[in-house]
Design an enzyme around this catalytic site. Structure first.
Site, mmCIF file in Angstrom:
data_model
loop_
_atom_site.group_PDB
_atom_site.id
_atom_site.type_symbol
_atom_site.label_atom_id
_atom_site.label_comp_id
_atom_site.label_asym_id
_atom_site.label_seq_id
_atom_site.Cartn_x
_atom_site.Cartn_y
_atom_site.Cartn_z
ATOM 1 C CB ILE A 167 36.663 -2.861 7.627
ATOM 2 C CG1 ILE A 167 35.192 -2.671 7.227
ATOM 3 C CG2 ILE A 167 36.797 -3.930 8.704
ATOM 4 C CD1 ILE A 167 34.551 -3.923 6.629
ATOM 5 C CB SER A 168 34.851 2.287 9.730
ATOM 6 O OG SER A 168 35.897 3.072 9.230
ATOM 7 C CD GLN A 169 31.736 1.687 16.332
ATOM 8 O OE1 GLN A 169 32.553 2.610 16.357
ATOM 9 N NE2 GLN A 169 30.805 1.536 17.243
#
Length: 215
Positions: free
Chosen positions: A62-64
């Site tokens: 899950i991206s920043q």
């Protein structure tokens, strides 16, 4: 515990996103609304609002939060827009897109990842997302054209089929580069022309598929 997550979510938006120049109020409100901790493994819930990506299994992340916000803002979404997401992952990005636009088709190549994303979206109470398991690099022509297309994995170039699936005036955002470093690009369709803009460097997991990287 819920009060804690509300506080963490507001802090994430104010300290990590708004303070770094994201001004699209629709994006900020959506990120304050969607419960990001419901989209990560249970043992990582307390880290969900940190300024970093997190693993979600099967080699995916899950991206920043800031990068999620920036990519969403670059799409310039409007209520009622039809959106295609290539790479469902945890379902968090799809949730934000749905909160803003109302209708999202998301393509995920790994069945177990797609199943978990559907569970995450149900737990979060987010509607308007349809997930299909297939090669996302081919897009989803059955529901084209799209007002916005978001690619959430690193592509060596923008997958060719996505150009024809973008509506006139539509925007496509993707991380493009090699397997180590990419730049965010935004392509805007104007009739038969596709205008490209380049933004900051990023690092994503590779986009696997016929028009991406080979596995």
């Amino acid at each position: 515990m819920n009060d804690l997550f509300v506080h963490l979510r507001r802090s994430m938006v104010n300290d990590q996103i708004r303070s770094r120049g994201i001004t699209d109020e629709r994006v900020l409100l959506a990120m304050e609304e969607v419960e990001r901790h419901l989209f990560v493994p249970h043992d990582l819930e307390r880290e969900a609002y940190h300024d970093s990506p997190l693993p979600i299994g099967h080699g995916q992340t899950i991206s920043q939060p800031y990068i999620v916000a920036e990519m969403t803002a670059l799409l310039r979404l409007r209520p009622g827009d039809s959106v295609l997401e290539v790479g469902t992952g945890s379902g968090y990005q799809a949730a934000l897109l749905a909160i803003i636009s109302g209708r999202v088709i998301s393509i995920e190549r790994i069945p177990e990842v797609a199943r978990r994303a559907e569970e995450n979206l149900r737990r979060a109470g987010v509607e308007g997302v349809r997930i299909f398991v297939s090669d996302g690099t081919a897009g989803y022509p059955e529901a084209a054209p799209y007002d916005a297309i978001l690619v959430t994995a690193a592509a060596p170039s923008v997958p060719t089929p996505l150009f024809s699936q973008l509506a006139d005036g539509g925007r496509l955002v993707a991380p493009v580069g090699d397997r180590n470093i990419q730049h965010l690009v935004r392509i805007t369709r104007q009739g038969d022309e596709f205008l490209q803009e380049c933004f900051e460097p990023v690092r994503f997991v590779p986009l696997i598929g016929e028009y991406g990287w080979q596995e």
